[in-house]
Each structure stands twice: as structure tokens, then as C-alpha cells.
Scaffold this active site. Structure first.
Site, PDB file in Angstrom:
ATOM      1  N   TYR A 188      -3.867 -10.443   5.547  1.00 50.45           N
ATOM      2  CA  TYR A 188      -4.131  -9.356   5.168  1.00 50.45           C
ATOM      3  C   TYR A 188      -5.298  -8.521   5.747  1.00 50.45           C
ATOM      4  O   TYR A 188      -6.136  -8.960   4.789  1.00 50.45           O
ATOM      5  CB  TYR A 188      -3.621  -8.375   3.756  1.00 50.45           C
TER       6      TYR A 188
ATOM      7  N   LYS B 146      -0.890  -9.601   8.251  1.00 52.39           N
ATOM      8  CA  LYS B 146      -0.593  -8.606   8.269  1.00 52.39           C
ATOM      9  C   LYS B 146      -1.463  -7.583   8.352  1.00 52.39           C
ATOM     10  O   LYS B 146      -2.704  -7.357   8.204  1.00 52.39           O
ATOM     11  CB  LYS B 146      -0.296  -7.597   7.153  1.00 52.39           C
TER      12      LYS B 146
ATOM     13  N   TYR C 200     -13.700  -2.230  -2.826  1.00 51.65           N
ATOM     14  CA  TYR C 200     -14.558  -1.601  -3.150  1.00 51.65           C
ATOM     15  C   TYR C 200     -16.102  -2.267  -2.744  1.00 51.65           C
ATOM     16  O   TYR C 200     -16.463  -0.962  -2.872  1.00 51.65           O
ATOM     17  CB  TYR C 200     -14.590  -2.372  -4.905  1.00 51.65           C
TER      18      TYR C 200
ATOM     19  N   SER D 243       0.882  -0.979  -0.007  1.00 50.94           N
ATOM     20  CA  SER D 243      -0.036  -0.268  -0.346  1.00 50.94           C
ATOM     21  C   SER D 243       1.272   1.060  -0.147  1.00 50.94           C
ATOM     22  O   SER D 243       0.539   2.032  -0.592  1.00 50.94           O
ATOM     23  CB  SER D 243      -1.115   0.214   1.109  1.00 50.94           C
TER      24      SER D 243
END
EC number: 4.-.-.-
Length: 301
Positions: free
Chosen positions: A133, A162, A107, A44
Site C-alpha cells: 500500500y 493499492k 509519522y 483508512s
């Protein structure tokens, strides 16, 4: 495989025409030479969702070359559906990365069943080590610990999770319920030391881009039982993390993130980050001045 230590989620420098691969090489070299345990460029922080699949592959090829076996090389898919995710995992496997982090679907806010089905479809076609994640700041939802537990119990290639939720109660659940089976990795620099103290195995963090060996020092102090010193170092950095949070990092993903990390890297190391990749706007002058002030107070510039 047990993932431990500090993995650097690196920024991606751009030119007006594309990725600045030479600048990326310099950033990665500094981090590997500093002794960090791993590099994670298609993150990211590295604006993975703004990179084309071809750019992602080339970025990871550079990372693999620079790491040279001295640090783990982790790649993030950055995709939001199972077909694209499977394709990116295949491409990364061809590069020879050590671990792939699976970006959760985004989304649309999915329910438990849809998330579980997504992981099953991907992992049925995946034989590389995988990190799961959660990043509700970007997806709009937090993945239940129970879903991670189900997936980890079914697929032995899952080696870690994570957590970029910023929810410390949730993080403690991950450590308590999954910590014996998986590596639990903190995704927010602000929570790194508290996470380590409570039993997290490490972190995938942006701070190493511009903090030198400071994040490694935090990890070392906690591992050596020098908790008070680790907390003191953590508190020293709090003005920086509070500023980053105030500019949109924690609570919601504002338009100033991750350009602040890139600007900090440029100010500390003199590496030209180039223009942000649209639609990310450049850092406003008032925020630049505040960041410069904080970095000077920390002795970084």
C-alpha cells in the site's frame, strides 16, 4: 490469488462508547448484497488508526460473518512498525480473513532502505496473502515502484498493491511494471475509471458505502468494452469527487475526511454514524449543505 473488481473500503459507525457493530453489520450487509467483490472495513476510510487492536479484530469478525463467503474479506493493519504489524497480521489470520493490507510506516518519512527492511521483517513472519500500500497523503512519502517490485519478487504471498497516491503517472508505472505479477488496485474513486481503462485490475474504494451499485456498474462497463458509457458515468460523479477533494481528500488529509464519507452514508441510507472519533471534528454545516445538494442532484437522496 488474483484480486479483481471492486472492494468496498467501509466506514465505521460509532457510538459515544465505542464501535456501533450493529450499524457496521447493516453497512456490510448492503454492500455484500449489492454484489461487491470484497469488503475492507479496517481501512483508512474505516478509521483503522483510531481503532484499538481489539476493536479491529471484532470489526473483522463481524465482516467475516456478514460476508459468508460471498465476498472477499480484507483487513488493514493500521500500524506503523513491524512488531505491531506482525501482531495484527497474526490476529487477523486467527479471524480467518482472506487478505491483509499492510499499512506502510508513517509519522517519519522513511528512505527506500528502511521501507524495504520493514517489508522484509513483516513478510518473513507472514504467510497470508498480502496487499502492499502507498498513501503519501498520510505517510508523507510515496513508495517507489522499485521497492514494491523487489518485495513482490522475493515474497510469493504478495498478491497486490493499492495505490492511493493520486499520481496517475506513478499509477501507470505500477500497471506497466507490476501488473503482470500483481493486482494493481486504485485507491481513489475519482481515478477508478481511468485506471481500469489503462489496465488496473480493480479498486479499493469508499464510494460503495453510499453509491449503491454505481461503482460496480463502472467496473462492468469498462470490462465489457463500453468505455464511453463508463466515462459518462464517471463524469456524472465528478462534482461529488471534486467536492470531496476540495474538502481535504486529495492533496492533503484535511480534518473533514473521512467524516464526509460517513455523512454521505448516513444521508443516503439513514444509518446513524454517531459522533466522529476524536480528534476528527464533525462536518461543518456549510459542507453538509453542499454535500446534500450534490447527492440530491445525483438522485441519491
Amino acid at each position: 490469488m488474483k484480486l479483481e473488481g471492486v472492494i468496498a473500503a467501509t466506514v465505521t459507525p460509532f457510538t459515544k462508547d465505542g464501535v456501533n457493530y450493529e450499524g457496521l453489520r447493516i453497512i456490510l450487509s448492503r454492500i455484500v448484497e449489492a454484489g461487491y467483490h470484497g469488503v475492507f472495513p479496517t481501512s483508512s476510510t474505516g478509521e483503522v488508526t483510531k481503532l484499538t487492536p481489539e476493536e479491529r479484530v471484532k470489526v473483522m469478525e463481524v465482516a467475516k460473518e456478514v460476508a459468508g463467503g460471498k465476498a472477499l474479506v480484507i483487513a488493514g493493519t493500521g500500524t506503523g512498525d513491524h512488531l505491531s504489524t506482525i501482531d495484527m497480521v497474526r490476529r487477523y489470520k486467527d479471524v480467518g480473513v482472506d487478505v491483509v493490507l499492510i499499512t506502510p510506516p508513517y509519522y517519519i518519512q522513511y528512505d527506500w532502505a528502511a521501507i524495504y527492511a520493514f517489508y522484509k521483517k513483516v513478510l518473513d513472519k507472514t504467510d497470508v496473502p498480502v496487499i502492499l500500500y502507498t498513501i503519501p497523503l498520510a505517510t508523507g512519502y510515496n513508495i517507489p515502484v522499485e521497492v514494491f517490485e523487489l518485495v513482490a519478487n522475493e515474497y510469493s504471498q504478495v498478491v497486490g498493491v493499492k495505490d492511493s497516491s493520486g499520481d496517475f503517472r506513478y499509477h501507470l508505472d505500477l500497471i506497466y511494471l507490476l501488473g503482470r505479477r500483481l493486482s494493481v488496485l486504485q485507491g481513489l474513486d475519482m481515478l477508478f475509471v481511468p485506471s481500469l481503462i489503462m489496465g488496473a485490475h480493480g479498486g479499493i474504494l469508499a464510494g460503495p458505502n453510499f453509491l449503491g451499485k454505481t461503482t460496480l456498474e463502472q467496473y462492468r462497463l469498462v470490462k465489457e468494452g463500453k468505455t464511453a458509457e463508463a466515462v459518462s458515468l464517471h463524469n456524472k460523479l465528478m462534482p461529488l469527487w471534486r467536492f470531496m477533494g476540495g474538502c481535504g481528500l486529495v492533496g492533503k488529509l484535511g480534518g473533514k475526511w473521512p467524516t464526509l464519507y460517513k455523512l454521505a452514508t448516513q444521508l443516503v441510507h439513514g444509518i446513524d454514524m454517531g459522533p466522529p472519533r476524536e480528534p476528527l471534528p464533525p462536518v461543518e454545516d456549510k459542507d453538509r449543505k453542499e454535500l446534500e445538494k450534490i447527492l440530491k442532484e445525483l438522485g441519491l437522496i
